[in-house]
Design an enzyme around this catalytic site. Structure first.
Site, PDB file in Angstrom:
ATOM      1  N   GLU A  17      43.833  36.212  30.159  1.00 36.01           N
ATOM      2  CA  GLU A  17      44.165  37.479  29.532  1.00 36.01           C
ATOM      3  C   GLU A  17      45.340  38.117  30.235  1.00 36.01           C
ATOM      4  OE1 GLU A  17      40.009  38.793  30.439  1.00 36.01           O
ATOM      5  OE2 GLU A  17      41.068  40.626  30.989  1.00 36.01           O
ATOM      6  N   CYS A  44      33.781  41.664  40.135  1.00 39.82           N
ATOM      7  CA  CYS A  44      34.878  41.192  39.280  1.00 39.82           C
ATOM      8  C   CYS A  44      34.411  40.161  38.256  1.00 39.82           C
ATOM      9  CB  CYS A  44      35.969  40.593  40.157  1.00 39.82           C
ATOM     10  SG  CYS A  44      37.316  39.894  39.201  1.00 39.82           S
ATOM     11  N   LEU A  72      41.417  45.911  49.359  1.00 41.65           N
ATOM     12  CA  LEU A  72      40.633  46.159  50.579  1.00 41.65           C
ATOM     13  C   LEU A  72      39.181  46.512  50.215  1.00 41.65           C
ATOM     14  CD1 LEU A  72      41.003  46.201  53.639  1.00 41.65           C
ATOM     15  CD2 LEU A  72      41.620  48.614  53.475  1.00 41.65           C
ATOM     16  N   ASN A 129      35.362  49.651  37.529  1.00 42.02           N
ATOM     17  CA  ASN A 129      35.184  49.453  36.101  1.00 42.02           C
ATOM     18  C   ASN A 129      33.882  48.682  35.940  1.00 42.02           C
ATOM     19  OD1 ASN A 129      35.929  49.322  33.371  1.00 42.02           O
ATOM     20  ND2 ASN A 129      38.067  49.104  33.991  1.00 42.02           N
ATOM     21  N   CYS A 139      39.916  43.461  35.082  1.00 44.36           N
ATOM     22  CA  CYS A 139      40.279  42.073  35.288  1.00 44.36           C
ATOM     23  C   CYS A 139      39.198  41.091  34.813  1.00 44.36           C
ATOM     24  CB  CYS A 139      40.501  41.991  36.799  1.00 44.36           C
ATOM     25  SG  CYS A 139      40.596  40.447  37.571  1.00 44.36           S
TER      26      CYS A 139
HETATM   27  N1  SAH Z   1      42.867  38.374  42.787  1.00 48.14           N
HETATM   28  C1  SAH Z   1      43.745  39.418  43.098  1.00 48.14           C
HETATM   29  C2  SAH Z   1      44.418  40.032  41.894  1.00 48.14           C
HETATM   30  C3  SAH Z   1      43.622  40.233  40.638  1.00 48.14           C
HETATM   31  S1  SAH Z   1      42.451  41.515  40.560  1.00 48.14           S
HETATM   32  C4  SAH Z   1      43.015  40.491  43.901  1.00 48.14           C
HETATM   33  O1  SAH Z   1      41.814  40.447  43.969  1.00 48.14           O
HETATM   34  O2  SAH Z   1      43.696  41.350  44.467  1.00 48.14           O
HETATM   35  C5  SAH Z   1      43.357  43.039  40.507  1.00 48.14           C
HETATM   36  C6  SAH Z   1      42.622  44.201  41.161  1.00 48.14           C
HETATM   37  O3  SAH Z   1      41.503  44.623  40.370  1.00 48.14           O
HETATM   38  C7  SAH Z   1      42.068  43.876  42.528  1.00 48.14           C
HETATM   39  O4  SAH Z   1      42.304  44.934  43.430  1.00 48.14           O
HETATM   40  C8  SAH Z   1      40.596  43.735  42.244  1.00 48.14           C
HETATM   41  O5  SAH Z   1      39.840  43.889  43.405  1.00 48.14           O
HETATM   42  C9  SAH Z   1      40.375  44.798  41.203  1.00 48.14           C
HETATM   43  N2  SAH Z   1      39.166  44.676  40.384  1.00 48.14           N
HETATM   44  C10 SAH Z   1      38.574  43.562  39.915  1.00 48.14           C
HETATM   45  N3  SAH Z   1      37.479  43.870  39.183  1.00 48.14           N
HETATM   46  C11 SAH Z   1      37.381  45.221  39.191  1.00 48.14           C
HETATM   47  C12 SAH Z   1      36.458  46.147  38.628  1.00 48.14           C
HETATM   48  N4  SAH Z   1      35.425  45.735  37.896  1.00 48.14           N
HETATM   49  N5  SAH Z   1      36.682  47.461  38.824  1.00 48.14           N
HETATM   50  C13 SAH Z   1      37.738  47.895  39.566  1.00 48.14           C
HETATM   51  N6  SAH Z   1      38.638  47.071  40.120  1.00 48.14           N
HETATM   52  C14 SAH Z   1      38.459  45.740  39.952  1.00 48.14           C
HETATM   53 FE1  SF4 Z   2      38.238  38.728  43.609  1.00 49.29          FE
HETATM   54 FE2  SF4 Z   2      40.691  39.099  42.550  1.00 49.29          FE
HETATM   55 FE3  SF4 Z   2      39.373  36.786  42.179  1.00 49.29          FE
HETATM   56 FE4  SF4 Z   2      38.523  38.959  40.961  1.00 49.29          FE
HETATM   57  S1  SF4 Z   2      40.464  37.956  40.623  1.00 49.29           S
HETATM   58  S2  SF4 Z   2      37.237  37.437  42.045  1.00 49.29           S
HETATM   59  S3  SF4 Z   2      38.976  40.540  42.483  1.00 49.29           S
HETATM   60  S4  SF4 Z   2      40.087  37.610  44.115  1.00 49.29           S
END
Ligand code: SAH
Ligand code: SF4
Length: 375
Positions: A111, A138, A238, A317, A363
């Site tokens: 997506e 996530c 973080l 989210n 995401c």
């Molecule tokens: N894998 C990378 C980039 C993709 S996720 C990473 O983890 O940084 C992009 C951002 O969305 C990241 O900061 C992730 O921690 C956050 N994220 C993922 N699922 C989420 C959710 N359900 N609610 C809020 N932030 C979320």
């Molecule tokens: Fe964690 Fe980013 Fe992978 Fe989602 S996309 S599982 S937030 S590393």
């Protein structure tokens, strides 16, 4: 079969050499591809050259499965890549071994999200099909990693969405964030090549300063990325002010401590002089603050103070599929008190709006919902 979008301009020139085509052909093809024009429609090319390209390379742009438009104008695209053959982008795992032999029937869903702001349009791209980092909150990681996207496949997301949203009156994609499905630094070489392609002066030519790469914190890769000396903005997810808490929601925290992560962030700043952004999703667990109490705001500020860093807050989210979710977003009051405390502790901090949250905003959620509906 290699994707035509994987080639740099110089590589494309090499590929065309045996054809003895005029020198300007490579430029013509590269420019048209980067405008998102499908090979069959590059009508200033001789037909036999178009046919040759189509026969020798995978020229497919991703297909659009669905588009959701949010009340705030955010557009969320579910895209499908048909696997043409058993390419080198595949991940070696038993799961994939089962798919050998019928890979041409495989469709990979990814997506990407287009957000419009007053300064331009930001496209959030996916770098992997799924993700193996397994963060608890996530959707992208829920079913693990399927495969890495190639550089050209990541680029094709940008080219397709840019073309669809460019009009005589409006620019298409002006900014890119690598924040869709996938951990970009877990697909390091392809992502670096993507960055070179998308910033190529004779291509779509997006400035590195308008690109942000978000990572869950693969420390050695952050250091390696710093050495590349790009002007790309680095964002670090973080989400917790200490290792003990972080380990509960992010398995990667068991490999690298926050201290190591912050050191790597400082190194990134030293090398690139780009301010580092720390992403922090505010979460409640079983109805009480998990990472968003005021004293945790001070703990967070203590970690990242003393170098040009910025904290980007977002409310969790909630995952639609998780009916028994223990992690939920905090109230506005709790979130605001947290932000105030970070700022009062001397750290620059803003709250990001959950754009498009009426349309499976976070995401990986759209992809996951689609896969579950298809059974
Ligand atoms: N894998 C990378 C980039 C993709 S996720 C990473 O983890 O940084 C992009 C951002 O969305 C990241 O900061 C992730 O921690 C956050 N994220 C993922 N699922 C989420 C959710 N359900 N609610 C809020 N932030 C979320
Ligand atoms: Fe964690 Fe980013 Fe992978 Fe989602 S996309 S599982 S937030 S590393």
């Amino acid at each position: 079969m290699k994707s035509i979008y994987d080639f740099s301009f110089d590589e494309l020139k090499e590929v065309l050499k045996p054809l003895n085509a005029p020198r300007f052909r490579a430029e013509q093809i590269f420019t048209a591809l980067h405008q998102g024009i499908p090979v069959a429609e590059i009508t200033n090319l001789p037909k036999d050259l178009r046919v040759w390209l189509a026969q020798n390379f995978n020229c497919n742009l991703p297909e659009i499965v669905t588009v959701q438009t949010s009340r705030d104008g955010t557009k969320k695209y579910l895209l499908a890549y048909k696997r043409v053959e058993n390419g080198d982008s595949k991940v070696n795992s038993t799961q994939n071994a089962e798919n050998q032999g019928n890979v041409e029937h495989q469709t990979d869903l990814i997506e990407c999200v287009l957000l419009s702001q007053n300064y331009g349009n930001t496209l959030c791209v996916s770098t992997q099909v799924g993700c193996r980092m397994g963060c608890r909150f996530c959707a992208s990681g829920k079913n693990g990693l399927v495969r890495n996207l190639t550089a050209g496949e990541i680029l094709a997301e940008v080219l397709l969405i840019n073309r669809l949203n460019t009009t005589p009156a409006a620019r298409g994609v002006t900014n890119i964030v690598l924040m869709g499905s996938g951990e970009p630094l877990d697909n390091y070489d392809n992502v670096m090549k993507f960055l070179r392609l998308v910033t190529a002066p004779n291509g779509i030519n997006i400035s590195a300063r308008n690109i942000s790469l978000s990572t869950s914190g693969l420390v050695p890769r952050i250091r390696q990325f710093a050495e590349e000396n790009t002007q790309v903005n680095l964002c670090i997810s973080l989400h917790a002010p200490n290792d003990e808490l972080r380990q509960q929601i992010m398995p990667v925290a068991k490999r690298y401590s926050i201290a190591e992560l912050v050191d790597a962030a400082k190194y990134y700043f030293e090398k690139t002089h780009r301010r580092v952004i720390f992403e922090y999703s505010l979460m409640m667990k079983d109805g009480v603050p998990f990472n968003c109490a005021v004293k945790q705001a001070r703990e967070l500020a203590n970690l990242v103070r003393g170098f040009p860093a910025h904290v980007n807050l977002i409310n969790l989210n909630p995952l639609h599929f998780d009916a028994n979710a223990v992690l939920t977003p905090p109230t506005r009051e709790i979130a605001m008190a947290f932000m105030d405390a970070v700022i009062k502790s001397g750290v620059s901090c803003t709250m990001r709006k959950n754009k498009g949250d009426d349309i499976d905003g976070a995401c990986g959620q759209l992809r996951l919902r689609h896969m579950e509906q298809q059974g």
